[in-house]
Structure formats: structure tokens, C-alpha cells
Design a protein around this motif. Structure first.
Motif, PDB file in Angstrom:
ATOM      1  N   ARG A 212       0.862  -1.181   0.000  1.00  0.00           N
ATOM      2  CA  ARG A 212       0.000   0.000   0.000  1.00  0.00           C
ATOM      3  C   ARG A 212       0.891   1.222   0.000  1.00  0.00           C
TER       4      ARG A 212
ATOM      5  N   ASN B 272      -4.239   7.399 -10.390  1.00  0.00           N
ATOM      6  CA  ASN B 272      -4.879   8.667 -10.788  1.00  0.00           C
ATOM      7  C   ASN B 272      -4.166   9.349 -11.949  1.00  0.00           C
TER       8      ASN B 272
ATOM      9  N   GLN C 112      -7.418   2.225  -3.167  1.00  0.00           N
ATOM     10  CA  GLN C 112      -6.956   2.862  -1.921  1.00  0.00           C
ATOM     11  C   GLN C 112      -5.432   2.739  -1.741  1.00  0.00           C
ATOM     12  N   GLY C 113      -4.715   2.731  -2.843  1.00  0.00           N
ATOM     13  CA  GLY C 113      -3.256   2.639  -2.756  1.00  0.00           C
ATOM     14  C   GLY C 113      -2.734   1.222  -2.655  1.00  0.00           C
TER      15      GLY C 113
ATOM     16  N   GLU D  36      -1.502   5.216  -5.445  1.00  0.00           N
ATOM     17  CA  GLU D  36      -2.645   6.116  -5.657  1.00  0.00           C
ATOM     18  C   GLU D  36      -2.324   7.086  -6.793  1.00  0.00           C
TER      19      GLU D  36
ATOM     20  N   LYS E 196       1.276   5.619  -1.319  1.00  0.00           N
ATOM     21  CA  LYS E 196       0.760   6.837  -1.956  1.00  0.00           C
ATOM     22  C   LYS E 196       1.083   6.816  -3.449  1.00  0.00           C
TER      23      LYS E 196
END
Ligand code: FES
Length: 298
Positions: free
Chosen positions: A199, A208, A230-231, A204, A201
Motif C-alpha cells: 500500500r 490517478n 486505496q493505494g 494512488e 501513496k
């Protein structure tokens, strides 16, 4: 799309493996091709396989011929992480009816063939119709200290990763991402399919298309957006070189090879960048017929 250069290991800027290993890597690659050819020639019962396009984490150094395939994941209403296993369908390949777990993920065709290498093609859990629940479960003997607090075999959940934005251990930088060593489709007396979950950032951002990730090819970007949540991201943790199980922040020695913030295979120092998704092709090996096909054709 071009095939990976399986036949010869690619040149690397930093040659950190001895020539003998390069030689054996080349031989191994030829061997894998030979095995595929043999399977086809001497084991007509094998089904599926063949040239397969997949999205994986990029192999950036060392003798591995290509990246490791990403497993699209889902998070259920209890916050448990699951790998996506598509509905099983039948299709005709070379005149035979073959079962395949296959679906579209963000415009990319995702199937069980993505994982058909390193012997995994023979694992019971990879059979399209295997009776498995698809949860990512905590490896009962993890290398990662934080994971030793979890019950072995417990479902990994979002809560286990709540500190992911700052998590670190004594390997590399903190805050790059929090990893876990998982098993998938491996319940019962069957071979273990090793998976790495992370997990981050950065996942993410990739999903995106932020910053430098806006330049990702659209098929990869769309796939990532659908395959991560959610990463969280996951991949089959089998090195494409000689099938060892690599690790993200699991081997202290990885810093000697500049891989302390990447995925490092301790066997022959292959490095994978989990934050560099790529679309590649390889020749997936056939699965045993017992779990793969119905009678048909010739
Ligand atoms: S580098 Fe050889 S098995 Fe991973």
C-alpha cells in the motif's frame, strides 16, 4: 507487441552478476523455451498458454527477463483484500475447448495465463475452477517484522496498513509503501502461490495518473486504475529469472545493490520497480488438462 527478450538477458548498465550467472540465465531462458516446446510436443494433454500480454511491475536490473504480473485486487465490505479471479469461460484454442478465467480489466485482457510460469501453471490454485475464495492471506512465516503480529493465514485487511504513509523498517526510506507477504488461492493441501501486497501513496498517484504517471500509456493507466484500490497493489511474487520469491524491504542486503526502496530478488540480484507498471508479452506455459479443458476438437 514484441515478445520479451527471453532468449538472452538484457544488457544492464551495472553488471553486478558474474558472467557464469549470465550464462546460466541465458541457458535457463532457453531451457524454459525448450520445456514449453517439449510440453507441446510430448504432452498433448497440456492446455492453454501461449503468447500472453500482461501488465506487471517492471524489471529494471539483473538477469530477470521481464516484470512480475500484477494481480488486480478488490476490497470487500469488511475491508479484506482479495485478488480478482474472473468468471470461468470456455474458448477454443488450437481446435480444443479450454477453460479459462478471463475478463477485461480497464480495457486489458486479464486471465489466469498471466501466472503460467515457474511451475505455477501446475498449481491447483491456478486451475480456473479451483475452489478458492481469492482472499490475500498473511504468510504464516513472514520475513517482515510487522507482519509477525498477524495470525498466519489471516485475511489481510485495510486496517493492517493504516500506517502506510509513514511506515518503514531499517531498510531504505520510510513512507515509500507498506508491504505484506501474502498467499492467494492456496487454502488446503495445495501449493502456495506467493503474492506481494503493497500500500503506497505512489500507487494512488499511478492509479490517478498524477505527475509523471500522466505519461503512462493509456492502457496501463486504465488497467491500474481498475486493478488497484486505496493505494493497494498486488503481484505474483515469483521472480521471472529462476523463480525465487523476491521482497520489498525484506532483505537488508538490497541496499548494496541500490534496491532498498524497490523489489529485490536475493538469488541473483534482479530488481523490480513496483512503481513502474509496464505492459509486456511472454509465452505462458500450458496447464495440466485435468483442470483445464473439456473434450473437444482433435
Ligand atoms: S534473480 Fe535469479 S531467481 Fe531472481
Amino acid at each position: 507487441m514484441p515478445l520479451d527478450e527471453d532468449k538472452y538477458p538484457k544488457e544492464t548498465g551495472r553488471r553486478r552478476f558474474v558472467k557464469g550467472v549470465v550464462g546460466s540465465a541465458a541457458l535457463a531462458s532457453v531451457g524454459v523455451g525448450g520445456a514449453a516446446a517439449l510440453d507441446t510436443a510430448t504432452s498433448p494433454s497440456g492446455v492453454g498458454g501461449g503468447i500472453t500480454q500482461f501488465v506487471g511491475i517492471e524489471n529494471t536490473d539483473g538477469p530477470a527477463p521481464r516484470g512480475m504480473p500484477i494481480i488486480p485486487l478488490e476490497i470487500d465490505s469488511d475491508g479484506a483484500l482479495k485478488g480478482l479471479w474472473p468468471e470461468v469461460q470456455e474458448e477454443t484454442q488450437s481446435g480444443r475447448t479450454v477453460k479459462v478465467a478471463k475478463t477485461d480489466v480497464g480495457g486489458v485482457t486479464y486471465s489466469n495465463a498471466w501466472f503460467q510460469y515457474c511451475g505455477v501453471q501446475n498449481y491447483e490454485g491456478l486451475a480456473p475452477s479451483a475452489d478458492q475464495d481469492n482472499f490475500f492471506r498473511s504468510n504464516p512465516s513472514p520475513t517482515l517484522e510487522w507482519q509477525k503480529e498477524l495470525e498466519g493465514g489471516a485475511k489481510l485487511t485495510v486496517d493492517d496498513f493504516s500506517d502506510y504513509e509513514e511506515w518503514g523498517n531499517n531498510i531504505g526510506k520510510s513512507g515509500v509503501g507498506k508491504p505484506a507477504e501474502a498467499t492467494w488461492r492456496s487454502d488446503g493441501d495445495v501449493q502456495t502461490i506467493p503474492v506481494q501486497v503493497i500500500r503506497s501513496k505512489r500507487v494512488e498517484q499511478m492509479a490517478n495518473g498524477e505527475g509523471k504517471y500522466s505519461e503512462l500509456p493509456s492502457d496501463v493507466k486504465n488497467f491500474l486504475s481498475a486493478a488497484t484500490d486505496q493505494g493497494f497493489m498486488a503481484w505474483l511474487n515469483k521472480c521471472t529469472h529462476f523463480c525465487c520469491v523476491p521482497g520489498f524491504k525484506t532483505y537488508e542486503g538490497s541496499s548494496k545493490f541500490g534496491a532498498e526502496n524497490e523489489v529485490y530478488c536475493q538469488c541473483h540480484q534482479s530488481i523490480y520497480d513496483p512503481f513502474s507498471p509496464v505492459s509486456k508479452s511472454f509465452v505462458a506455459l500450458p496447464r495440466p488438462e485435468s483442470d483445464g479443458g473439456s473434450e473437444g476438437g482433435e
